[in-house]
Design an enzyme around this catalytic site. Structure first.
Site, PDB file in Angstrom:
ATOM      1  N   GLY A 111      -6.499 -23.158 -17.957  1.00 50.24           N
ATOM      2  CA  GLY A 111      -7.162 -23.125 -19.270  1.00 50.24           C
ATOM      3  C   GLY A 111      -6.824 -21.915 -20.116  1.00 50.24           C
ATOM      4  O   GLY A 111      -7.662 -21.447 -20.885  1.00 50.24           O
TER       5      GLY A 111
ATOM      6  N   CYS B  19       1.939 -26.232 -22.726  1.00 46.25           N
ATOM      7  CA  CYS B  19       0.870 -26.356 -21.743  1.00 46.25           C
ATOM      8  C   CYS B  19       0.305 -27.778 -21.864  1.00 46.25           C
ATOM      9  O   CYS B  19      -0.082 -28.193 -22.961  1.00 46.25           O
ATOM     10  CB  CYS B  19      -0.226 -25.322 -22.010  1.00 46.25           C
ATOM     11  SG  CYS B  19      -1.625 -25.543 -20.897  1.00 46.25           S
TER      12      CYS B  19
ATOM     13  N   ILE C  64      11.480 -27.014 -18.063  1.00 49.03           N
ATOM     14  CA  ILE C  64      10.332 -27.674 -18.635  1.00 49.03           C
ATOM     15  C   ILE C  64       9.046 -26.929 -18.222  1.00 49.03           C
ATOM     16  O   ILE C  64       9.108 -26.013 -17.397  1.00 49.03           O
ATOM     17  CB  ILE C  64      10.242 -29.152 -18.147  1.00 49.03           C
ATOM     18  CG1 ILE C  64      10.220 -29.214 -16.623  1.00 49.03           C
ATOM     19  CG2 ILE C  64      11.364 -29.971 -18.723  1.00 49.03           C
ATOM     20  CD1 ILE C  64      10.057 -30.641 -16.046  1.00 49.03           C
ATOM     21  N   ASN C  65       7.919 -27.346 -18.726  1.00 47.00           N
ATOM     22  CA  ASN C  65       6.626 -26.853 -18.248  1.00 47.00           C
ATOM     23  C   ASN C  65       6.151 -27.826 -17.157  1.00 47.00           C
ATOM     24  O   ASN C  65       6.870 -28.751 -16.767  1.00 47.00           O
ATOM     25  CB  ASN C  65       5.630 -26.803 -19.418  1.00 47.00           C
ATOM     26  CG  ASN C  65       4.496 -25.807 -19.197  1.00 47.00           C
ATOM     27  OD1 ASN C  65       3.846 -25.832 -18.153  1.00 47.00           O
ATOM     28  ND2 ASN C  65       4.251 -24.953 -20.159  1.00 47.00           N
TER      29      ASN C  65
HETATM   30  C1  DHB Z   1      -1.725 -22.878 -18.506  1.00 45.72           C
HETATM   31  C2  DHB Z   1      -0.936 -23.875 -17.996  1.00 45.72           C
HETATM   32  C3  DHB Z   1       0.338 -24.091 -18.515  1.00 45.72           C
HETATM   33  O1  DHB Z   1       1.164 -25.049 -18.042  1.00 45.72           O
HETATM   34  C4  DHB Z   1       0.790 -23.311 -19.543  1.00 45.72           C
HETATM   35  O2  DHB Z   1       2.001 -23.532 -20.065  1.00 45.72           O
HETATM   36  C5  DHB Z   1      -0.011 -22.313 -20.052  1.00 45.72           C
HETATM   37  C6  DHB Z   1      -1.272 -22.098 -19.521  1.00 45.72           C
HETATM   38  C7  DHB Z   1      -3.095 -22.643 -18.005  1.00 45.72           C
HETATM   39  O3  DHB Z   1      -3.715 -23.541 -17.458  1.00 45.72           O
HETATM   40  O4  DHB Z   1      -3.612 -21.517 -18.213  1.00 45.72           O
END
Ligand code: DHB
Length: 294
Positions: free
Chosen positions: A69, A122, A179-180
């Protein structure tokens, strides 16, 4: 054997970066990774955020599922944390709700880092991430580029990656990071409930590696700017695969969970052995090899 590489103007002693979000909230934990060619900070925004409740990370069969988060102390306090940090290159990961907020956070962190990574991926934080509208990416990247004098990278997820990268590249991004984590969830069938407090999270680790390799291959074929590969790397062979797909450098996150904090020096040793036994003189020689063969 030379492991040096560069991502645009950012020169690295080896191609391995610590990915954002893994043991990178404090100066002390980041300094454990001075073996890496670069360290990316935890994503930081304008205001302090507490993040989601627990459970926020769980292990699945083929990877990790997390939803933290975007917890962070806010950029002004974070800059104090970063002061005097000893790592090879520090990349500041930032998020924002629009171009103005991105530019403001970028300006505030610029003096403490060597490059910026704009987090536009994210998978579970609404418009702070993958929900950041594609049509606003160009304006946000231009605003950050105009605000700072250091390299600006844009981190994207696998969804709509080509359209989003086109916006970023057109606006002058210095590199794409891909990638994420992949938006995913886990249900406990005994309780019939989702396991993560946030219900949906991001999936990382070995399961997503082929998705990352495909994105890097397609991105590096289409765009002239460097690509940094990330997703599921736990070995030198994984690094080589990403670099042959076209990555100039790579990031490692979940790999630390699987192989421990020495993963960067261990993989550097394994890379040297692999390159030597295969007759290469420099790791740069393998970048994009899979692409050139077409
Ligand atoms: C969070 C998760 C992610 O994949 C990201 O790119 C940034 C933050 C997270 O949950 O804090």
């Amino acid at each position: 054997m030379c492991l040096e590489t560069s991502v645009g103007l950012l020169k690295m002693k080896n191609p391995l970066m610590l990915a954002s979000g893994i043991l990178d909230m404090t100066r002390r934990t980041m300094e454990n990774f001075s073996d890496a060619g670069a360290v990316v900070t935890k994503s930081v925004g304008m205001e302090k955020r507490k993040g989601y409740g627990n459970p926020s990370v769980i292990e699945l069969e083929h990877g990790l599922l997390n939803a933290m988060g975007l917890p962070n102390p806010g950029v002004e306090e974070y800059v104090e944390e970063l002061r005097g940090i000893k790592v090879s290159n520090l990349i500041g990961s930032i998020f924002g709700k629009d171009a103005d907020e991105f530019a403001l956070v970028a300006r505030k962190i610029e003096g403490a880092v060597n490059a910026i990574e704009m987090n536009m991926s994210c998978p579970h934080a609404g418009s702070y991430g993958a929900g950041f509208p594609t049509e606003m990416i160009g304006e946000a990247v231009s605003a950050v580029k105009e605000s700072v004098g250091i390299p600006v990278f844009v981190k994207l997820g696998s969804e709509n990656v080509m359209e989003r990268a086109a916006e970023a590249a057109e606006a002058g991004a210095d590199a794409i990071v891909a990638i994420n984590t992949v938006r995913a969830m886990k249900i406990d069938i005994e309780t019939s409930l989702p396991v993560l407090a946030n219900i949906v999270g991001g999936y990382s680790g070995p399961a997503i590696k082929p998705v990352g390799v495909r994105c890097v291959y397609e991105l590096s074929k289409e765009f002239d700017i460097p690509v940094v590969g990330v997703g599921g790397i736990t070995s030198a062979e994984d690094v080589i695969e990403y670099m042959m797909a076209g990555a100039s450098a790579v990031q490692i996150g979940s790999g630390i969970y699987y192989r421990g904090e020495n993963i960067f020096s261990d993989i550097c040793g394994e890379l040297k052995t692999w390159l030597e036994t295969h007759g290469y003189e420099s790791i740069k020689d393998i970048i994009g090899m899979a692409r050139k063969a077409q």
